[in-house]
Design an enzyme around this catalytic site. Structure first.
Site, PDB file in Angstrom:
ATOM      1  N   TYR A 130       0.806  -1.220   0.000  1.00  0.00           N
ATOM      2  CA  TYR A 130       0.000   0.000   0.000  1.00  0.00           C
ATOM      3  C   TYR A 130       0.839   1.269   0.000  1.00  0.00           C
ATOM      4  O   TYR A 130       0.297   2.366  -0.122  1.00  0.00           O
ATOM      5  CB  TYR A 130      -0.976  -0.003   1.187  1.00  0.00           C
ATOM      6  CG  TYR A 130      -2.051  -1.029   0.959  1.00  0.00           C
ATOM      7  CD1 TYR A 130      -1.725  -2.378   0.972  1.00  0.00           C
ATOM      8  CD2 TYR A 130      -3.354  -0.674   0.682  1.00  0.00           C
ATOM      9  CE1 TYR A 130      -2.682  -3.345   0.729  1.00  0.00           C
ATOM     10  CE2 TYR A 130      -4.311  -1.634   0.444  1.00  0.00           C
ATOM     11  CZ  TYR A 130      -3.971  -2.966   0.466  1.00  0.00           C
ATOM     12  OH  TYR A 130      -4.903  -3.917   0.215  1.00  0.00           O
ATOM     13  N   LYS A 177       2.229 -14.821   5.019  1.00  0.00           N
ATOM     14  CA  LYS A 177       2.614 -15.713   3.915  1.00  0.00           C
ATOM     15  C   LYS A 177       4.130 -15.900   3.984  1.00  0.00           C
ATOM     16  O   LYS A 177       4.851 -15.753   2.996  1.00  0.00           O
ATOM     17  CB  LYS A 177       2.164 -15.090   2.588  1.00  0.00           C
ATOM     18  CG  LYS A 177       2.221 -16.038   1.410  1.00  0.00           C
ATOM     19  CD  LYS A 177       1.221 -17.161   1.482  1.00  0.00           C
ATOM     20  CE  LYS A 177       1.389 -18.136   0.332  1.00  0.00           C
ATOM     21  NZ  LYS A 177       0.650 -19.390   0.531  1.00  0.00           N
ATOM     22  N   ASP A 210      -3.238 -18.327   3.862  1.00  0.00           N
ATOM     23  CA  ASP A 210      -4.201 -19.087   3.052  1.00  0.00           C
ATOM     24  C   ASP A 210      -4.973 -20.059   3.934  1.00  0.00           C
ATOM     25  O   ASP A 210      -6.199 -20.197   3.824  1.00  0.00           O
ATOM     26  CB  ASP A 210      -3.532 -19.793   1.867  1.00  0.00           C
ATOM     27  CG  ASP A 210      -2.147 -20.324   2.180  1.00  0.00           C
ATOM     28  OD1 ASP A 210      -1.622 -20.033   3.269  1.00  0.00           O
ATOM     29  OD2 ASP A 210      -1.581 -21.051   1.342  1.00  0.00           O
ATOM     30  N   ASP A 234      -6.517  -6.358   4.494  1.00  0.00           N
ATOM     31  CA  ASP A 234      -7.557  -5.750   3.667  1.00  0.00           C
ATOM     32  C   ASP A 234      -8.522  -6.850   3.195  1.00  0.00           C
ATOM     33  O   ASP A 234      -9.748  -6.725   3.296  1.00  0.00           O
ATOM     34  CB  ASP A 234      -6.878  -5.072   2.465  1.00  0.00           C
ATOM     35  CG  ASP A 234      -7.814  -4.147   1.723  1.00  0.00           C
ATOM     36  OD1 ASP A 234      -8.967  -3.988   2.158  1.00  0.00           O
ATOM     37  OD2 ASP A 234      -7.399  -3.585   0.700  1.00  0.00           O
TER      38      ASP A 234
END
Ligand code: NAP
Length: 480
Positions: A130, A177, A210, A234
Site C-alpha cells: 500500500y 505468507k 491461506d 484488507d
C-alpha cells in the site's frame, strides 16, 4: 465556565458516505453528548477539482487540530492516475493500526448464526504494497515494492497484544505468507514470535494466511484476535465481515500515536448511493468506537445497545438476509434513536479498558548489525536474447569485471544454470553476479560492472546482495 466541546473532523465522503455519516451524526447528537463537528471534503469531489491527493489543505488543517476523524468511504480511481485518498490519509497521519471487529449480531442470519463469532482483525495500515511504490520496469513488466519494516511489525504486534489485553481476549493469531515471502512476511512472524512471550496470559499462534482464510470459512469460532500485514488484512477483513452479516455491519478504527480515524470497512457502494438504502450500522458502530476513544464510553455503549435492540426488533435494511420490507437508512437511524436507553436482551454492554498504545522512540529507528558486507549484486535487464546466449555474453562481462555470473532468472524461474525445462519467457531478466571470495563488493566495482552491462543491455534496476551478521539478506531463487 463551560468546558470546550471536543471537536471532530467529519468527512462525509463519496457514494453512500454522506447518507451513513448523516445517520451516525443524528444518532450521536441524540445521545446528548457534546461534540462540535467540522465538516470537511475529501475524495472524488476533491480529485475533480484537480487536487491530486484527494485531500485539500482545509481538511488536513482540521484533522491536525481535532486529531479525531469520523469519515465516510472515499472512492479510489481504479488502475491509473490518482492514489487512494484513504491511503494518503492513513499515511499522512501515520494511523498504523487498523482495528476491525466483527461479531454475531442478533437477528442477522448468516450460515454461522449461533456460533458466537467475535473476531477482531488488527491490520498493519501503512506499509506493505500500500506504499504504492510501483514501476513499469519494461513496457510489459510491472513492479510493486512490498516494504515491511521491523518498526512497523513491532508497532502492529504490540498494538494487537495491547488490544487483546484491554478486551480480555484469549488468543492472538498472526497470519502471514512467510513460507513464500520469508523476509517481508517473515519479519512479521518473527517479530510476533519474539514479543508473544511478554503476554503469557494470551495464547499466540502463527498461521499461514491461506490456511487462515480456509479456517475462517470452516471454523471461524476458533479466532479471537488476528494480526496481519496490510494487504492480507484488507482481504481478510472483508471476509470476516462477510461471516457476520456483511460489509454493512463492519466498523473500523485507524489508530496512530496522534490521530485516530473511524470509518466503516465498506467502500462507497456506488450501486446503492443516493437511494436511502445503505445500512448505516458499520458507520454507527465506528462512531461508537470513536466515542469510546474520546472517553465517551457511556454514549458508545448506549448507541451499540440501541443498534442491537433495533436489530432484535426485526428492523433491517435491504442488505440483511431474509428481509421482506427493508427499512431505509433514515428509518433505521430513527429506530436506533428511538431505542436509545434500552438494553439488548442477548448482548449486554462490555467492559472496555483503554488500549495502552505502544510508544516508539522518536527519530530514525535502526536495527543494529555488527557486521555487514556486500557479496554481490542483482542487475535487472530488459533483453530479447534467449537465456543460453545471454548467459554466455554475461559470463564474459562478469569475467572482465572480476565477478562471477551465478544465475539468471526470468519471473523468478531459473534459466541459468539451465535445468532443461521449458519456461515461458518475458524480456525481463534478473542477473546475479557475486564475488569470487568472501570480501566486500565495493560501489566502484558495482559501477564498473554496471557500465559494462549497460554497454550492451538496457538495465533498469540494481539490488545489492548484502549479508548482515553473516546471514544472507536476500532471497534465494525459486528453482522450477
Ligand atoms: P464497497 O463500496 O464496499 O461495496 C461492495 C458492495 O457491498 C456494494 O456494492 C453493496 O453490495 C455492499 N455494501 C457495502 N456497504 C454497504 C452498506 N453500508 N449497506 C448495504 N450494502 C453495502 O466496495 P467496492 O464496490 O469494491 O468499492 C467502491 C469504491 O469504494 C471504490 O472506489 C473503492 O476504492 C472504495 N473503497 C473505499 C474504502 C474506504 O473509504 N475506506 C474502502 C473500500 C472501498 P450490494 O448492494 O450489491 O449487495
Amino acid at each position: 465556565m463551560t468546558a470546550a466541546k471536543q471537536k471532530i473532523t467529519v468527512l462525509p465522503g463519496d457514494g453512500i458516505g454522506p447518507e451513513v455519516v448523516e445517520a451516525a451524526l443524528r444518532i450521536i447528537e441524540a445521545t446528548g453528548v457534546q461534540l462540535e463537528f467540522e465538516r470537511r471534503e475529501a475524495g472524488a469531489s476533491v480529485f475533480r477539482k484537480g487536487i491530486e491527493t484527494g485531500i485539500p489543505p482545509e481538511t488536513i488543517d482540521s484533522i491536525e487540530r481535532t486529531r479525531v476523524v469520523l469519515k465516510g468511504p472515499l472512492e479510489t480511481p481504479i488502475g491509473f492516475g490518482n492514489r487512494s485518498a484513504n491511503v494518503t490519509l492513513r499515511t499522512l497521519f501515520e494511523t498504523y493500526g487498523n482495528i476491525r471487529p466483527v461479531r454475531e449480531l442478533p437477528g442477522v442470519q448468516t450460515p454461522f448464526t449461533g456460533r458466537k463469532l467475535d473476531i477482531v482483525l488488527v491490520r498493519e495500515n501503512i506499509e506493505d504494497l500500500y506504499a504504492g511504490i510501483e514501476y513499469m520496469q519494461t513496457p510489459g513488466v510491472a513492479e510493486s515494492l512490498k516494504l515491511i519494516s521491523r518498526e512497523g511489525c513491532e508497532k502492529i504486534v504490540k498494538l494487537a497484544f495491547a488490544f487483546a489485553q484491554a478486551e480480555g481476549r484469549k488468543s492472538v493469531h498472526c497470519a502471514t505468507k512467510s513460507n513464500i515471502m520469508k523476509l517481508s512476511e517473515g519479519l512479521l512472524q518473527h517479530t510476533f514470535e519474539e514479543f508473544a512471550p511478554r503476554f503469557p496470559e494470551i495464547e499466540a499462534k502463527h498461521i499461514l494466511i491461506d490456511n487462515c482464510a480456509h479456517q475462517l470459512a470452516m471454523r471461524p469460532e476458533q479466532f479471537d484476535v488476528i494480526v496481519t500485514t496490510n494487504m492480507n488484512g484488507d482481504i481478510l477483513s472483508d471476509l470476516t465481515s462477510g461471516l457476520t452479516g456483511g460489509l454493512g455491519f463492519a466498523p473500523s478504527a485507524n489508530i496512530g500515536n496522534d490521530v485516530a480515524i473511524f470509518e466503516a470497512v465498506h467502500g462507497s457502494a456506488p450501486d446503492i448511493a443516493g437511494k436511502n438504502k445503505a445500512n448505516p450500522t458499520a458507520l454507527v458502530f465506528s462512531a461508537a468506537m470513536m466515542l469510546r476513544h474520546i472517553g465517551e464510553g457511556k454514549a458508545a455503549d448506549e448507541i451499540e445497545q440501541a443498534v442491537l435492540v433495533t436489530l432484535e426488533s426485526g428492523i433491517r435494511t435491504g442488505d440483511m438476509m431474509g428481509t421482506a420490507a427493508p427499512a431505509s437508512t433514515t428509518d433505521f437511524a430513527a429506530a436506533v434513536i428511538g431505542n436509545l436507553g434500552r438494553r439488548s436482551s442477548v448482548s449486554p454492554p462490555r467492559d472496555y479498558k483503554k488500549v495502552a498504545m505502544p510508544v516508539s522512540p522518536a527519530g530514525v529507528n535502526v536495527v543494529a548489525t555488527s557486521r555487514r558486507r556486500v557479496m554481490g549484486v542483482d542487475i535487472f535487464i530488459e533483453t530479447e536474447l534467449e537465456p543460453p546466449q545471454l548467459a554466455r555474453e554475461l559470463t564474459d562481462v562478469a569475467d572482465a569485471a572480476g565477478v562471477r555470473l551465478q544465475m539468471i532468472t526470468n519471473r523468478g524461474a531459473m534459466v541459468f544454470p539451465s535445468n532443461d525445462r521449458d519456461v515461458s519467457l518475458v524480456d525481463h531478466f534478473r542477473c546475479r553476479f557475486i564475488r569470487h571470495d568472501d570480501g566486500d563488493l565495493a560501489d566502484a566495482a558495482i559501477l564498473e560492472l554496471l557500465e559494462k552491462v549497460g554497454a550492451n543491455y538496457r538495465w533498469m534496476h540494481v539490488e545489492k546482495l548484502q549479508e548482515f551478521d553473516g546471514e544472507p539478506a536476500f532471497s534465494k531463487s525459486q528453482v522450477r
